[in-house]
Design a protein around this motif. Sequence first.
Motif, PDB file in Angstrom:
ATOM      1  N   ILE A  92       0.821  -1.209   0.000  1.00 12.25           N
ATOM      2  CA  ILE A  92       0.000   0.000   0.000  1.00 12.25           C
ATOM      3  C   ILE A  92       0.859   1.265   0.000  1.00 12.25           C
ATOM      4  O   ILE A  92       0.421   2.339  -0.407  1.00 12.25           O
ATOM      5  CB  ILE A  92      -0.953   0.002   1.220  1.00 12.25           C
ATOM      6  N   SER A  93       2.106   1.124   0.428  1.00  7.03           N
ATOM      7  CA  SER A  93       3.011   2.274   0.482  1.00  7.03           C
ATOM      8  C   SER A  93       3.828   2.438  -0.800  1.00  7.03           C
ATOM      9  O   SER A  93       4.584   3.404  -0.943  1.00  7.03           O
ATOM     10  CB  SER A  93       3.955   2.155   1.682  1.00  7.03           C
ATOM     11  N   SER A  94       3.675   1.514  -1.736  1.00 12.08           N
ATOM     12  CA  SER A  94       4.421   1.599  -2.998  1.00 12.08           C
ATOM     13  C   SER A  94       3.851   2.717  -3.872  1.00 12.08           C
ATOM     14  O   SER A  94       2.682   3.083  -3.764  1.00 12.08           O
ATOM     15  CB  SER A  94       4.338   0.265  -3.736  1.00 12.08           C
ATOM     16  N   LYS A  95       4.701   3.246  -4.747  1.00 10.06           N
ATOM     17  CA  LYS A  95       4.254   4.358  -5.601  1.00 10.06           C
ATOM     18  C   LYS A  95       3.237   3.885  -6.640  1.00 10.06           C
ATOM     19  O   LYS A  95       3.231   2.727  -7.061  1.00 10.06           O
ATOM     20  CB  LYS A  95       5.444   5.002  -6.292  1.00 10.06           C
ATOM     21  N   SER A  96       2.377   4.789  -7.034  1.00  7.81           N
ATOM     22  CA  SER A  96       1.356   4.493  -8.030  1.00  7.81           C
ATOM     23  C   SER A  96       1.948   4.642  -9.433  1.00  7.81           C
ATOM     24  O   SER A  96       2.648   5.617  -9.728  1.00  7.81           O
ATOM     25  CB  SER A  96       0.171   5.445  -7.865  1.00  7.81           C
ATOM     26  N   VAL A  97       1.637   3.680 -10.275  1.00 16.40           N
ATOM     27  CA  VAL A  97       2.118   3.743 -11.663  1.00 16.40           C
ATOM     28  C   VAL A  97       0.974   4.052 -12.624  1.00 16.40           C
ATOM     29  O   VAL A  97       1.189   4.182 -13.841  1.00 16.40           O
ATOM     30  CB  VAL A  97       2.792   2.412 -12.069  1.00 16.40           C
ATOM     31  N   GLY A  98      -0.240   4.165 -12.048  1.00 14.38           N
ATOM     32  CA  GLY A  98      -1.381   4.475 -12.904  1.00 14.38           C
ATOM     33  C   GLY A  98      -2.686   4.389 -12.124  1.00 14.38           C
ATOM     34  O   GLY A  98      -2.721   3.934 -10.970  1.00 14.38           O
ATOM     35  N   ILE A  99      -3.744   4.846 -12.723  1.00 14.68           N
ATOM     36  CA  ILE A  99      -5.074   4.829 -12.119  1.00 14.68           C
ATOM     37  C   ILE A  99      -5.994   3.962 -12.969  1.00 14.68           C
ATOM     38  O   ILE A  99      -6.031   4.099 -14.199  1.00 14.68           O
ATOM     39  CB  ILE A  99      -5.669   6.254 -12.023  1.00 14.68           C
ATOM     40  N   VAL A 100      -6.745   3.088 -12.319  1.00 18.28           N
ATOM     41  CA  VAL A 100      -7.752   2.279 -13.011  1.00 18.28           C
ATOM     42  C   VAL A 100      -9.123   2.703 -12.488  1.00 18.28           C
ATOM     43  O   VAL A 100      -9.248   3.249 -11.387  1.00 18.28           O
ATOM     44  CB  VAL A 100      -7.528   0.771 -12.780  1.00 18.28           C
ATOM     45  N   HIS A 101     -10.161   2.451 -13.282  1.00 16.85           N
ATOM     46  CA  HIS A 101     -11.485   2.966 -12.960  1.00 16.85           C
ATOM     47  C   HIS A 101     -12.521   1.849 -12.853  1.00 16.85           C
ATOM     48  O   HIS A 101     -12.279   0.714 -13.271  1.00 16.85           O
ATOM     49  CB  HIS A 101     -11.917   3.995 -14.014  1.00 16.85           C
ATOM     50  N   ASN A 102     -13.673   2.236 -12.312  1.00 14.47           N
ATOM     51  CA  ASN A 102     -14.745   1.272 -12.108  1.00 14.47           C
ATOM     52  C   ASN A 102     -15.113   0.558 -13.415  1.00 14.47           C
ATOM     53  O   ASN A 102     -15.206   1.185 -14.473  1.00 14.47           O
ATOM     54  CB  ASN A 102     -15.980   2.013 -11.568  1.00 14.47           C
ATOM     55  N   GLN A 103     -15.278  -0.765 -13.304  1.00 14.82           N
ATOM     56  CA  GLN A 103     -15.638  -1.646 -14.413  1.00 14.82           C
ATOM     57  C   GLN A 103     -14.470  -1.973 -15.343  1.00 14.82           C
ATOM     58  O   GLN A 103     -14.648  -2.737 -16.314  1.00 14.82           O
ATOM     59  CB  GLN A 103     -16.799  -1.057 -15.248  1.00 14.82           C
ATOM     60  N   ASP A 104     -13.292  -1.412 -15.100  1.00 16.43           N
ATOM     61  CA  ASP A 104     -12.130  -1.767 -15.921  1.00 16.43           C
ATOM     62  C   ASP A 104     -11.775  -3.240 -15.716  1.00 16.43           C
ATOM     63  O   ASP A 104     -11.862  -3.763 -14.593  1.00 16.43           O
ATOM     64  CB  ASP A 104     -10.911  -0.921 -15.547  1.00 16.43           C
ATOM     65  N   TYR A 105     -11.351  -3.894 -16.806  1.00 16.85           N
ATOM     66  CA  TYR A 105     -10.894  -5.282 -16.718  1.00 16.85           C
ATOM     67  C   TYR A 105      -9.364  -5.288 -16.722  1.00 16.85           C
ATOM     68  O   TYR A 105      -8.732  -4.620 -17.550  1.00 16.85           O
ATOM     69  CB  TYR A 105     -11.427  -6.108 -17.885  1.00 16.85           C
ATOM     70  N   LEU A 106      -8.810  -6.064 -15.787  1.00 17.08           N
ATOM     71  CA  LEU A 106      -7.354  -6.177 -15.663  1.00 17.08           C
ATOM     72  C   LEU A 106      -6.957  -7.635 -15.877  1.00 17.08           C
ATOM     73  O   LEU A 106      -7.487  -8.534 -15.208  1.00 17.08           O
ATOM     74  CB  LEU A 106      -6.910  -5.712 -14.272  1.00 17.08           C
ATOM     75  N   GLU A 107      -6.056  -7.863 -16.797  1.00 18.30           N
ATOM     76  CA  GLU A 107      -5.601  -9.224 -17.045  1.00 18.30           C
ATOM     77  C   GLU A 107      -4.731  -9.700 -15.878  1.00 18.30           C
ATOM     78  O   GLU A 107      -3.802  -9.012 -15.466  1.00 18.30           O
ATOM     79  CB  GLU A 107      -4.811  -9.285 -18.348  1.00 18.30           C
ATOM     80  N   PHE A 108      -5.045 -10.877 -15.388  1.00 18.33           N
ATOM     81  CA  PHE A 108      -4.311 -11.433 -14.255  1.00 18.33           C
ATOM     82  C   PHE A 108      -3.067 -12.147 -14.768  1.00 18.33           C
ATOM     83  O   PHE A 108      -3.153 -13.046 -15.596  1.00 18.33           O
ATOM     84  CB  PHE A 108      -5.228 -12.394 -13.489  1.00 18.33           C
TER      85      PHE A 108
END
Length: 253
Positions: free
Chosen positions: A202-218
């Motif tokens: 949780i303390s790691s830096k953010s590399v991007g923002i994802v939004h509601n309903q977005d699909y992320l490949e596992f």
Amino acid sequence: MKKIRVGVMGIASFIMLAGCNVPSQIDININGDKEQSEPSKVQEVKNSAPSSSDTQSVAGNATISKFKTATDSTTITSEALQKKPVKSSYPVKENAIEEDTWYWRITEAQVNLRKEPYIHSQSMAVLERDEELEYLHHKYVDPNDERIWYEVQTWEGKIGWVSSRVIIKSDGRYYSDYADTEEIDYWQVTVNQANLRAEPSISSKSVGIVHNQDYLEFLQDTVLDPSDGRTWYHVETSDGLIGWISSRVVLRG
């Protein structure tokens, strides 16, 4: 002096003629003081001090009195405890974190799953460290020791209560033996927006923002952070951005 001597001799002669022995303990005060008898003195001493039997009686009475006092004291204490009401555990409102929690994870080597929400309740099962429990969202407080209790269910279906002192929040990744994320190809974002992080923390830096309903490949990589109970999934966005997403903000896609 001559008159006194004759008096003494006269008394002695009279006693001998009467066939009596002279009492050895009679003192004649030749100075004219009142006669005193030693046996009377001895008798006074005996009367002033308790006899052996009297001493035992006094000691016995003291013992009985002491025993009675202790017994009475114990009885009073026992009655006081009986009159003191036993405070039962009662339900309380969840805080924001608890409302957002669906699983707890055991932090101690062995923990009792209790039948009721208090420490002396019957144990239904012994839970092991890192075992995960489904939270049924019932929270009670025991006013006798201020413990907080949560109603939970084991993956085997047993329902009981566990103390808040021996658990931390979890995402339920290991709730059941048959859970297998390898069967999952995508995760779907369930919040308005969430950070995609460079590392599974949780303390790691953010590399991007994802939004509601977005699909992320596992990408078939999972990491559990023991410091806060979060599970992180290695994912890739549709734009090719790779990072880690918290299991708390996604569901199986």
